[in-house]
Design a protein around this motif. Structure first.
Motif, PDB file in Angstrom:
ATOM      1  N   CYS A   1       6.124  14.634   5.125  1.00 15.73           N
ATOM      2  CA  CYS A   1       4.832  14.903   5.743  1.00 15.73           C
ATOM      3  C   CYS A   1       4.499  16.398   5.685  1.00 15.73           C
TER       4      CYS A   1
ATOM      5  N   LEU B   1       1.024   4.080  -2.989  1.00 15.52           N
ATOM      6  CA  LEU B   1       0.757   5.492  -2.682  1.00 15.52           C
ATOM      7  C   LEU B   1       1.954   6.363  -3.055  1.00 15.52           C
ATOM      8  N   GLU B   2       3.151   5.904  -2.722  1.00 19.87           N
ATOM      9  CA  GLU B   2       4.348   6.695  -2.988  1.00 19.87           C
ATOM     10  C   GLU B   2       4.637   6.793  -4.477  1.00 19.87           C
TER      11      GLU B   2
ATOM     12  N   GLU C   1      -0.052   9.681   5.036  1.00 23.39           N
ATOM     13  CA  GLU C   1       0.723   8.439   4.930  1.00 23.39           C
ATOM     14  C   GLU C   1       2.068   8.583   5.631  1.00 23.39           C
TER      15      GLU C   1
ATOM     16  N   ALA D   1       3.564   6.575   8.711  1.00 24.77           N
ATOM     17  CA  ALA D   1       4.849   5.883   8.556  1.00 24.77           C
ATOM     18  C   ALA D   1       5.809   6.266   9.670  1.00 24.77           C
TER      19      ALA D   1
ATOM     20  N   LEU E   1      -3.342  13.273   1.278  1.00 28.11           N
ATOM     21  CA  LEU E   1      -3.271  11.832   1.511  1.00 28.11           C
ATOM     22  C   LEU E   1      -1.831  11.398   1.805  1.00 28.11           C
ATOM     23  N   LEU E   2      -0.878  11.893   1.018  1.00 25.33           N
ATOM     24  CA  LEU E   2       0.522  11.517   1.199  1.00 25.33           C
ATOM     25  C   LEU E   2       1.087  12.073   2.507  1.00 25.33           C
TER      26      LEU E   2
ATOM     27  N   THR F   1       0.834  -1.208   0.000  1.00 25.92           N
ATOM     28  CA  THR F   1       0.000   0.000   0.000  1.00 25.92           C
ATOM     29  C   THR F   1       0.863   1.250   0.000  1.00 25.92           C
ATOM     30  N   ALA F   2       1.887   1.276   0.848  1.00 23.76           N
ATOM     31  CA  ALA F   2       2.787   2.432   0.898  1.00 23.76           C
ATOM     32  C   ALA F   2       3.491   2.619  -0.445  1.00 23.76           C
TER      33      ALA F   2
END
Length: 129
Positions: free
Chosen positions: A108, A56-57, A80, A84, A76-77, A52-53
């Motif tokens: 972030c 997304l990345e 994430e 993380a 969203l990121l 999933t990560a």
């Protein structure tokens, strides 16, 4: 006019440079998780969270680099990267320099800033109605 006020006219371009360069670095994190490229000594199997990560990345990084759906994707990121940090880095040590979480914190807050500031220049979002 104050000494550096003239720099304000270049703000959209500086924002675009921040967006694009951050996204390119982020894509690299995703491609390493998904494709082991660039090759890493930390390569492991893809479990659900890592997969999933990685998605997304990689996909999110591409969208942000293009400046497409920048605000929602960046938000969203940002989330994430907060997750993380607190799940993968913080448990190892309190200090980011010791737990390897510096990049997660930086990503972030850069993505959080992009969610509020928008994409800047050279973004596909600017061409959408």
């Amino acid at each position: 006019m104050k000494a550096f006020d003239f720099l304000g006219r270049y703000q959209p371009f500086a924002l675009a440079a921040l967006r694009i360069m951050t996204a390119l670095q982020f894509i690299e994190h995703g491609s390493q998780k998904l494709f082991d490229f660039p090759a890493s000594a930390h390569a492991g199997e893809l479990n659900g969270l890592t997969l999933t990560a990685g998605i997304l990345e990689f996909a999110g990084g591409i969208l942000v680099a293009l400046g497409l759906f920048t605000r929602p994707v960046a938000l969203l990121l940002s989330g994430e990267m907060a997750i993380a940090y607190f799940t993968a880095h913080m448990p190892h040590d309190f200090f980011p320099i010791n737990n390897g979480g510096d990049a997660a914190i930086s990503f972030c807050f850069i993505f959080l800033y992009l969610a509020f500031a928008g994409p800047g220049a050279f973004a596909l979002d600017n061409r959408r109605g």
